[in-house]
Design a protein around this motif. Structure first.
Motif, PDB file in Angstrom:
ATOM      1  N   SER B  40       0.865  -1.182   0.000  1.00 29.51           N
ATOM      2  CA  SER B  40       0.000   0.000   0.000  1.00 29.51           C
ATOM      3  C   SER B  40       0.901   1.230   0.000  1.00 29.51           C
ATOM      4  N   THR B  41       0.385   2.334  -0.502  1.00 30.12           N
ATOM      5  CA  THR B  41       1.251   3.510  -0.645  1.00 30.12           C
ATOM      6  C   THR B  41       1.497   4.171   0.703  1.00 30.12           C
ATOM      7  N   GLY B  42       2.688   4.712   0.862  1.00 32.08           N
ATOM      8  CA  GLY B  42       3.078   5.367   2.102  1.00 32.08           C
ATOM      9  C   GLY B  42       2.819   6.861   2.041  1.00 32.08           C
ATOM     10  N   ASN B  43       3.295   7.582   3.060  1.00 25.77           N
ATOM     11  CA  ASN B  43       3.014   9.016   3.094  1.00 25.77           C
ATOM     12  C   ASN B  43       4.273   9.870   3.059  1.00 25.77           C
ATOM     13  N   ALA B  44       5.286   9.415   2.323  1.00 30.09           N
ATOM     14  CA  ALA B  44       6.511  10.195   2.223  1.00 30.09           C
ATOM     15  C   ALA B  44       6.307  11.380   1.288  1.00 30.09           C
ATOM     16  N   VAL B  45       6.964  12.496   1.620  1.00 37.42           N
ATOM     17  CA  VAL B  45       6.872  13.693   0.792  1.00 37.42           C
ATOM     18  C   VAL B  45       7.998  13.663  -0.235  1.00 37.42           C
ATOM     19  N   GLY B  46       7.663  13.914  -1.475  1.00 39.18           N
ATOM     20  CA  GLY B  46       8.701  14.110  -2.477  1.00 39.18           C
ATOM     21  C   GLY B  46       9.178  12.874  -3.202  1.00 39.18           C
ATOM     22  N   CYS B  47       8.883  11.678  -2.710  1.00 37.68           N
ATOM     23  CA  CYS B  47       9.256  10.492  -3.471  1.00 37.68           C
ATOM     24  C   CYS B  47       8.205   9.417  -3.238  1.00 37.68           C
ATOM     25  N   GLU B  48       8.186   8.457  -4.152  1.00 36.76           N
ATOM     26  CA  GLU B  48       7.210   7.394  -4.037  1.00 36.76           C
ATOM     27  C   GLU B  48       7.570   6.498  -2.853  1.00 36.76           C
ATOM     28  N   SER B  49       6.590   5.995  -2.142  1.00 37.81           N
ATOM     29  CA  SER B  49       6.907   5.120  -1.024  1.00 37.81           C
ATOM     30  C   SER B  49       5.798   4.097  -0.844  1.00 37.81           C
ATOM     31  N   VAL B  50       6.177   2.924  -0.343  1.00 32.99           N
ATOM     32  CA  VAL B  50       5.189   1.881  -0.107  1.00 32.99           C
ATOM     33  C   VAL B  50       5.355   1.300   1.285  1.00 32.99           C
ATOM     34  N   ILE B  51       4.293   0.671   1.753  1.00 31.59           N
ATOM     35  CA  ILE B  51       4.337  -0.101   2.996  1.00 31.59           C
ATOM     36  C   ILE B  51       4.246  -1.559   2.587  1.00 31.59           C
ATOM     37  N   ALA B  52       5.276  -2.340   2.927  1.00 28.39           N
ATOM     38  CA  ALA B  52       5.327  -3.731   2.472  1.00 28.39           C
ATOM     39  C   ALA B  52       5.214  -4.677   3.657  1.00 28.39           C
ATOM     40  N   GLU B  53       4.907  -5.935   3.356  1.00 27.98           N
ATOM     41  CA  GLU B  53       4.819  -6.972   4.389  1.00 27.98           C
ATOM     42  C   GLU B  53       6.210  -7.538   4.636  1.00 27.98           C
ATOM     43  N   ARG B  54       6.461  -7.984   5.884  1.00 26.37           N
ATOM     44  CA  ARG B  54       7.810  -8.484   6.150  1.00 26.37           C
ATOM     45  C   ARG B  54       8.002  -9.938   5.753  1.00 26.37           C
ATOM     46  N   ASP B  55       6.913 -10.649   5.517  1.00 25.37           N
ATOM     47  CA  ASP B  55       7.033 -12.088   5.262  1.00 25.37           C
ATOM     48  C   ASP B  55       7.833 -12.398   4.007  1.00 25.37           C
ATOM     49  N   ALA B  56       7.601 -11.656   2.949  1.00 25.80           N
ATOM     50  CA  ALA B  56       8.295 -11.943   1.689  1.00 25.80           C
ATOM     51  C   ALA B  56       9.293 -10.841   1.377  1.00 25.80           C
ATOM     52  N   LEU B  57      10.005 -10.371   2.415  1.00 23.09           N
ATOM     53  CA  LEU B  57      10.865  -9.202   2.222  1.00 23.09           C
ATOM     54  C   LEU B  57      11.999  -9.467   1.241  1.00 23.09           C
ATOM     55  N   LEU B  98      15.856   3.714  -1.031  1.00 22.01           N
ATOM     56  CA  LEU B  98      16.530   3.128  -2.189  1.00 22.01           C
ATOM     57  C   LEU B  98      16.735   4.178  -3.262  1.00 22.01           C
ATOM     58  N   TYR B  99      17.729   3.922  -4.100  1.00 20.76           N
ATOM     59  CA  TYR B  99      17.989   4.831  -5.212  1.00 20.76           C
ATOM     60  C   TYR B  99      18.400   3.996  -6.422  1.00 20.76           C
ATOM     61  N   SER B 100      17.917   4.406  -7.582  1.00 22.46           N
ATOM     62  CA  SER B 100      18.288   3.723  -8.813  1.00 22.46           C
ATOM     63  C   SER B 100      19.178   4.640  -9.641  1.00 22.46           C
ATOM     64  N   TYR B 101      20.410   4.206  -9.883  1.00 25.77           N
ATOM     65  CA  TYR B 101      21.325   5.003 -10.716  1.00 25.77           C
ATOM     66  C   TYR B 101      20.802   5.087 -12.144  1.00 25.77           C
ATOM     67  N   LYS B 102      20.210   3.976 -12.579  1.00 27.89           N
ATOM     68  CA  LYS B 102      19.793   3.885 -13.976  1.00 27.89           C
ATOM     69  C   LYS B 102      18.651   4.849 -14.268  1.00 27.89           C
ATOM     70  N   HIS B 103      17.678   4.919 -13.372  1.00 28.15           N
ATOM     71  CA  HIS B 103      16.494   5.735 -13.644  1.00 28.15           C
ATOM     72  C   HIS B 103      16.499   7.041 -12.853  1.00 28.15           C
ATOM     73  N   ASN B 104      17.558   7.282 -12.081  1.00 30.53           N
ATOM     74  CA  ASN B 104      17.660   8.489 -11.260  1.00 30.53           C
ATOM     75  C   ASN B 104      16.371   8.689 -10.453  1.00 30.53           C
ATOM     76  N   ARG B 105      16.041   7.682  -9.659  1.00 29.03           N
ATOM     77  CA  ARG B 105      14.776   7.718  -8.946  1.00 29.03           C
ATOM     78  C   ARG B 105      14.980   7.234  -7.512  1.00 29.03           C
ATOM     79  N   ARG B 106      14.284   7.879  -6.603  1.00 30.37           N
ATOM     80  CA  ARG B 106      14.326   7.434  -5.212  1.00 30.37           C
ATOM     81  C   ARG B 106      13.044   6.706  -4.854  1.00 30.37           C
ATOM     82  N   PHE B 107      13.151   5.859  -3.842  1.00 32.01           N
ATOM     83  CA  PHE B 107      12.008   5.050  -3.462  1.00 32.01           C
ATOM     84  C   PHE B 107      12.169   4.689  -1.995  1.00 32.01           C
ATOM     85  N   SER B 108      11.073   4.609  -1.301  1.00 32.10           N
ATOM     86  CA  SER B 108      11.155   4.324   0.122  1.00 32.10           C
ATOM     87  C   SER B 108      10.211   3.185   0.481  1.00 32.10           C
ATOM     88  N   VAL B 109      10.736   2.199   1.215  1.00 35.47           N
ATOM     89  CA  VAL B 109       9.939   1.038   1.617  1.00 35.47           C
ATOM     90  C   VAL B 109       9.842   1.032   3.137  1.00 35.47           C
TER      91      VAL B 109
END
Lengths: 391, 182
Positions: B40-57, B98-109
């Motif tokens: 489910s989507t998280g509430n971070a400002v400025g970058c995409e973020s998700v809330i994930a389950e720990r079981d299949a981390l 997280l950061y992707s060099y290839k796509h110059n994108r940040r992401f937060s889990v």
């Protein structure tokens, strides 16, 4: 003759650790078979303290993290808070911040190169660097009132405007820095002893650098072309003309060369930013978020009340509920601040992503198989700052 | 002057435009692979973020790193939040930047971890740089990273009994400093 590994304690107060850092080295003769760093001697608990301080009060704590370039920490932190609160800073504030961040980078790199040389035995290079840094510190003193604990930024602005002769002082200190840099360059770059001690030592491949999360000069020396100032520009860095130096071999020598070239590039940025410093206020016109000018607080009742409402316990700016991660390119690499806000006056959680900590975690890998004397060479090239390691 | 306090009320309710509303490209990509309920989507400002389950981390993180459309090759940071005083059911959250060099994108889990069972899989096998970062979270919060090659305290002394960054740990400590043996 059967041989056994010898355990050698390096630090916590070895001159080359520039702080308190303890490493337990496992030696096979003179070769390092393994290293176990122990941090935590300085542990200052800044992240815990941050939960009990208002947003502006935390600025003074950021000074004490990487104490060689405190202005970069100030700027990185307020950048994160401004992103969280959605505050746009003024053009003048932006340019001043860029100039001071780059001047801090000069000071940090000069000292890093100088002390790394000192550890290997080149005392004169250290003196050259230290002398030029004094000029930079005089400038910081004129701007911030202090040389080391600058605390210069505020959320949405700055402590105060720069003095009138700021551009002149900045140009002079840049000249002095470049003079010192070319002196160090003449002394070290083609020096047989320096090259023998640094080339092929502590080699970090590009793949390893990425996987281990290295940033800053350590990453770029390994050949990865990545700099937050270029890739995700903040503070208007996209408007400046400068290059990102890249190394090839990822050894101690390349890290030295990258830092030397970064000094020259930062000097270029400083010159551009003080060339046409925009006029206007340094504080954003955001009521309820930005402190009023101190001079006005002394003279107008409204400003005094407003100042009270901003600083006293139970008052002060409140960012919206949410979390933010914002990173800036500090001299050592990516300096990130992760802030969780619950809508109150104090950050609910404040986390610093320290470049030194992540870069230093590669040390046991880099040192394995090298000689004992290479410990100081590799340590110096990572530019480990104890205050930033332990926070 | 009077306006100063009135406006403050408006500001608190103001929406800064976090990414809660629409799932971004990364979230869409993850859902295509793991199913709609995976994040489910998280509430971070400025970058995409998700809330994930720990079981299949682990498979989840490996996918984030290896998928060519995502390629988050650089683990920026691992940290945790003690949500004791937030309006959340589960006490801890481990947060990965997280950061992707290839796509110059940040992401937060963000991964919730319950207090009764503070365990989560280690991502050292995915990004070796997680080693010290996870040790720091363990040291400060007492969250155990399963599969970590060398999970020891990193900043506090080995015999330190508490976890200082937990919200129920007082700012001034519990007197541990008086008992330090130097």
């Amino acid at each position: 003759m059967p041989s056994e590994h010898m355990i050698l304690n390096f630090g916590p107060q070895h001159p080359a650790t520039h702080g308190t850092l303890h490493m337990v080295l496992e030696l096979d003769g003179e070769m390092v078979a393994g290293a176990t760093p122990h941090l935590g001697y300085l542990h200052t608990g800044f992240e815990k303290l941050g939960e009990y301080r208002s947003y502006n009060q935390f600025v003074t704590l950021t000074d004490r993290m990487n104490y060689l370039s405190p202005l970069c920490n100030n700027i990185g932190y307020t950048h994160a808070v401004e992103k969280l609160m959605d505050i746009e800073i003024t053009p003048r504030c932006r340019e001043i911040r860029v100039a001071l961040a780059e001047l801090s980078r000069l000071a940090d790199h000069l000292l890093c190169v100088g002390t790394a040389a000192l550890d290997i035995g080149a005392f004169t290079a250290f003196l050259y660097g230290f002398r030029a840094r004094e000029v930079l510190y005089d400038l910081f003193e004129a701007v911030c009132g202090t040389r080391l604990t600058t605390s210069y930024t505020r959320v949405g602005g700055l402590l105060r405007d720069v003095p009138e002769n700021f551009a002149e002082m900045a140009r002079e200190s840049v000249e002095e820095t470049l003079r010192a840099t070319s002196e160090i360059d003449r002394l070290l770059t083609h020096n047989r002893i320096w090259r023998d001690r640094t080339e092929g030592v502590g080699v970090l491949s590009a793949e390893d650098a990425v996987a281990w999360g290295a940033t800053g000069p350590v990453l770029r020396a390994s050949g990865v072309d990545w700099d937050i100032r270029k890739n995700e520009p903040y503070l208007g860095y996209e408007a400046y003309d400068f290059d990102i130096p890249i190394g090839r071999n990822g050894d101690v020598y390349d890290r030295y060369l990258v830092r030397m070239e970064e000094i020259r590039q930062s000097a270029k940025i400083v010159r551009q930013s003080v060339e046409d410093l925009p006029s206007g206020p340094v504080n954003a016109d955001e009521e309820h978020a930005v402190l009023p000018e101190k001079s006005e607080v002394y003279e107008s009742m409204e400003s005094l009340i407003y100042h009270f409402k901003m600083t006293m316990e139970g008052h002060g700016p409140t960012p919206p509920v949410g979390e933010v991660y914002a990173a800036t390119e500090a001299p050592n690499g990516e300096l990130g601040f992760f802030i969780v806000s619950d809508g109150s006056r104090e950050p609910y959680r404040i986390r610093v992503r320290p470049p030194s900590f992540v870069n230093f975690s590669m040390f046991p890998m880099l040192i394995r198989g090298h000689m004992l004397s290479d410990v100081v060479a590799i340590l110096g090239s990572l530019n480990v700052i104890a205050g930033e390691l332990d926070r | 002057m009077g306006s100063a306090m009135e406006n403050q009320e408006d500001r608190e309710t103001e929406d800064v435009g976090g990414p809660e509303s629409e799932p971004g490209p990364v979230t869409t990509r993850i859902r295509a692979r793991f199913g709609d309920a995976s994040v489910s989507t998280g509430n971070a400002v400025g970058c995409e973020s998700v809330i994930a389950e720990r079981d299949a981390l682990l498979p989840f993180m490996t996918f984030l790193r290896d998928d060519p459309k995502l390629s988050f090759g650089y683990l920026v940071d691992v940290t945790a939040v003690d949500r004791l005083r937030l309006d959340e059911e589960i006490r801890f959250a481990v947060v990965y930047q997280l950061y992707s060099y290839k796509h110059n994108r940040r992401f937060s889990v963000s991964v919730p971890v319950p207090e009764a069972d503070p365990r989560i899989g280690s991502v050292v096998s995915v990004w070796p740089g997680a080693n010290w970062l996870e040790r720091e979270v363990y040291d400060m919060y007492g969250i155990v990273f399963e599969g970590h090659p060398d999970l020891r305290r990193i900043l506090m002394p080995d015999d330190f009994g508490s976890y200082p960054l937990r919200k129920d740990y007082p700012l001034h400590g519990k007197g541990e400093r008086d008992n330090f043996v130097f």
